[in-house]
Design an enzyme around this catalytic site. Structure first.
Site, PDB file in Angstrom:
ATOM      1  CE  LYS A  50     -15.472  46.171  51.923  1.00 18.46           C
ATOM      2  NZ  LYS A  50     -16.864  45.950  51.527  1.00 18.46           N
TER       3      LYS A  50
ATOM      4  NE  ARG B  85     -19.448  50.558  56.103  1.00 21.64           N
ATOM      5  CZ  ARG B  85     -18.393  49.835  56.459  1.00 21.64           C
ATOM      6  NH1 ARG B  85     -17.520  49.433  55.558  1.00 21.64           N
ATOM      7  NH2 ARG B  85     -18.210  49.525  57.734  1.00 21.64           N
TER       8      ARG B  85
END
Lengths: 184, 287
Positions: free
Chosen positions: B222, B256
Site C-alpha cells: 500500500k 490480506r
C-alpha cells in the site's frame, strides 16, 4: 543377568526428548517412539541412572508413560513388533533401571563436536559391548568424543545383563543414540 | 477467538492468509494481470497451492475510475466464485464488495465471507451475510464514500475512531444475525487515511486486538508503505513484510496479501518469537 535385576533400559540423553523443546514437527520421532516403548516396558518402580541432564530426560520419559492416556507412538519405521512384545509384559517384578547415556557427539562435520575420525570406531566398540551386556570403553576417549557415559559406566555395576534387545541404533544428528533393553 | 467462516472453522491461535484475486483490469498492484477469468483461476490455484486459507475476489478496484455498476460487478465475480467453489471446496472464498445485491449473488454462488472494504456503505450488506450464514469483514473508512481517495482527512484519534466504528459495525452485524465467530474487524490502512494515520494504526494495532474481535490487516504494497520508504509499487515487499511483522506481534489474525509465501513465513516467524507458535522443527544444540 544378575538375579537382583529384572529389567534395564538404555536411552540417550538428547534434550530433544523434553517437552519444553518441542517443535511442531518432532526431529526425533523414531527415537522417541522407541524410547517410550522401552520405558513403558520397565513398569512403574524404576531407578534412574545418569548425569543431571540425563536424569531430567529419563524422568520426563517416565512421566509420559505413567499418564493414564499414554499410547505408544508408532511411526511407520519403528519396530512395533518389539515394542508390542515389551508392552505386553509390562510391569514384571524386581528392580528396574532406566539408564540415560549415549555415544560420541562427533560423528559428522555438522555434529555438535564436529567430525572426529575416532568417533565411529568408539561408538562401534561401545555399542558391541552394550549388546553383549557388559559395557566397556576408554573413559578418556569418551570425554574427548563428548560421549555421555556417566550412566553407562554405572550400568556395569548392575552385573552381567546378558544380550540386549536393540530398538534403536543410529546417529541422525552426529550423536550416537541407542535404545536397548535387557531382561525378561 | 475461534473463527468460523460459514462451514470453515479455524482454531483460536490460527493465523490466516487471505490472497488477493482481482477480477479487474486496473487494480494498482497487478494492473489487470488476472483480469481474464482463466488468469484469475490460475491465480487461485497458485495461492491455494501456496497455502492460502482464503481468497479475496474483487471485481472493482478501490481507487476512483470508470464506474462499475452492480450488474457489471456481478458479471465479473459471481460465476467465478461458483467455479472456484466447485474446484476448491476447502478454500474460504471472500468477496470484496460493498453492495448487498452483489453480496447476495456471490453468497448464493458459494462465497463464505463478504469483505466490506468500504465500511458499511450499503447498510443491507449485514442482512445478506446473516441470511446466508456468511462471515463479514467490518472495515473503518472514516465515513469515506466508496472509491474515493482521502483528501485532508483528520482524526482526533484515528485508532479510537477505527475501534469505535469497526466495533459498532461488528455489533450491528451480530444484531442482524451474522454468527459472532464470522465477524472480523479491519482498520483498513489507507482507506480514508493518510500515511501518518496508517502508521499509527499499525503501531497501535494491539488496541484493536484487545477488543476481542479478530483483526484483519490489509497492508500489502500500500501507499503508506511506499511513502514511508519512498518506493513505487513493485518495490514495497520488504516494507510490507516489516509492517506485517508489527501487526503479527500485536496479534492480527488475517492478512490480506499479494505475496502469500513471504507473508506466511513472516507471520509464523513473529508468532514463534512471540511464543504463540512452536518452532517448526528444533534440534540445534539439543542433540
Amino acid at each position: 543377568m544378575s538375579a537382583a535385576v529384572s529389567r534395564v533400559v538404555l536411552v540417550p540423553g538428547t534434550l530433544a526428548l523434553l517437552p519444553e523443546y518441542a517443535g511442531r514437527e518432532d526431529p526425533v520421532a523414531e527415537l522417541r517412539a522407541a524410547a517410550l516403548a522401552a520405558v513403558a516396558w520397565l513398569g512403574s518402580d524404576v531407578t534412574l541412572v545418569g548425569d543431571e541432564q540425563g536424569a531430567r530426560v529419563g524422568a520426563s520419559l517416565l512421566e509420559v508413560v505413567s499418564r493414564q492416556d499414554f499410547v505408544l507412538p508408532q511411526p511407520p519405521t519403528v519396530s512395533t513388533t518389539l515394542a508390542s512384545a515389551r508392552c505386553s509384559t509390562s510391569g514384571a517384578g524386581g528392580p528396574a533401571y532406566l539408564v540415560v547415556g549415549n555415544g560420541s557427539a562427533k560423528r559428522t562435520d555438522k555434529a555438535p563436536g564436529a567430525f572426529d575420525e575416532r568417533a565411529e570406531a568408539f561408538d562401534a566398540g561401545l555399542g558391541a559391548s552394550l549388546r553383549a551386556g557388559w559395557p566397556e570403553f576408554d573413559a578418556r576417549l569418551a570425554e574427548e568424543l563428548w560421549a555421555s557415559v556417566e550412566g553407562i559406566a554405572r550400568l556395569g555395576s548392575l552385573g552381567d545383563l546378558g544380550e540386549a534387545q536393540v530398538d534403536y541404533d543410529d546417529a541422525p544428528y552426529g550423536v550416537q543414540y541407542w535404545v536397548m533393553g535387557w531382561g525378561a | 477467538m475461534t473463527l468460523r467462516l460459514r462451514t470453515h472453522e479455524f482454531a483460536d491461535e490460527a493465523t490466516l492468509m487471505m490472497a488477493i484475486v482481482n477480477r479487474t483490469p486496473d487494480s494498482f498492484y497487478d494492473k489487470g494481470a488476472t483480469w481474464a477469468e482463466d488468469k484469475a483461476f490460475e491465480r487461485v490455484a497458485l495461492v491455494a497451492g501456496q497455502g492460502a486459507e482464503i481468497v479475496d475476489i474483487g471485481g472493482i478496484k478501490a481507487a476512483p475510475g470508470v464506474e462499475i455498476d452492480a450488474a457489471e460487478e456481478k458479471s465479473r465475480v459471481v460465476d467465478f466464485v461458483a467455479r472456484v467453489r466447485e474446484a476448491f471446496p476447502q478454500l474460504v472464498i471472500s468477496v470484496d464488495t460493498w453492495r448487498a445485491e452483489v453480496g447476495d449473488a456471490v453468497c448464493a454462488a458459494g462465497a463464505d465471507v463478504l469483505n466490506d472494504a468500504w465500511g458499511g456503505a450499503d447498510p443491507e450488506l449485514v442482512d445478506v451475510a446473516a441470511a446466508h450464514g456468511a462471515g463479514i469483514i467490518c472495515t473503518h473508512t472514516g465515513g469515506a464514500t466508496p472509491r474515493t481517495r482521502p483528501y485532508r482527512v483528520e482524526y482526533d484519534d484515528v485508532v479510537r475512531s477505527a475501534i469505535d466504528d469497526t466495533v459498532a459495525y461488528a455489533e450491528r452485524a451480530l444484531a442482524a444475525g451474522v454468527p459472532r465467530e464470522g465477524i472480523v474487524i479491519d482498520p483498513a490502512h489507507d482507506f480514508g487515511k493518510n500515511t501518518f494515520h496508517s502508521l499509527e494504526l499499525t503501531r497501535r494495532l494491539g488496541e484493536m486486538v484487545e477488543t476481542g474481535w479478530p483483526v484483519l490487516v490489509s497492508l500489502s504494497n500500500k501507499d503508506f508503505v511506499g511513502e514511508s520508504l519512498d518506493l513505487p509499487v513493485g518495490e514495497r515487499l520488504v516494507g510490507t513484510l516489516a509492517a506485517t511483522s508489527v501487526a503479527a506481534l500485536a496479534g492480527a489474525r488475517i492478512y490480506r496479501v499479494h505475496e502469500v509465501v513471504e507473508t506466511r513465513l513472516t507471520v509464523d516467524m513473529v508468532n514463534v518469537i512471540a511464543g504463540r507458535l512452536l518452532p517448526k522443527r528444533a534440534i540445534r544444540g539439543l542433540q
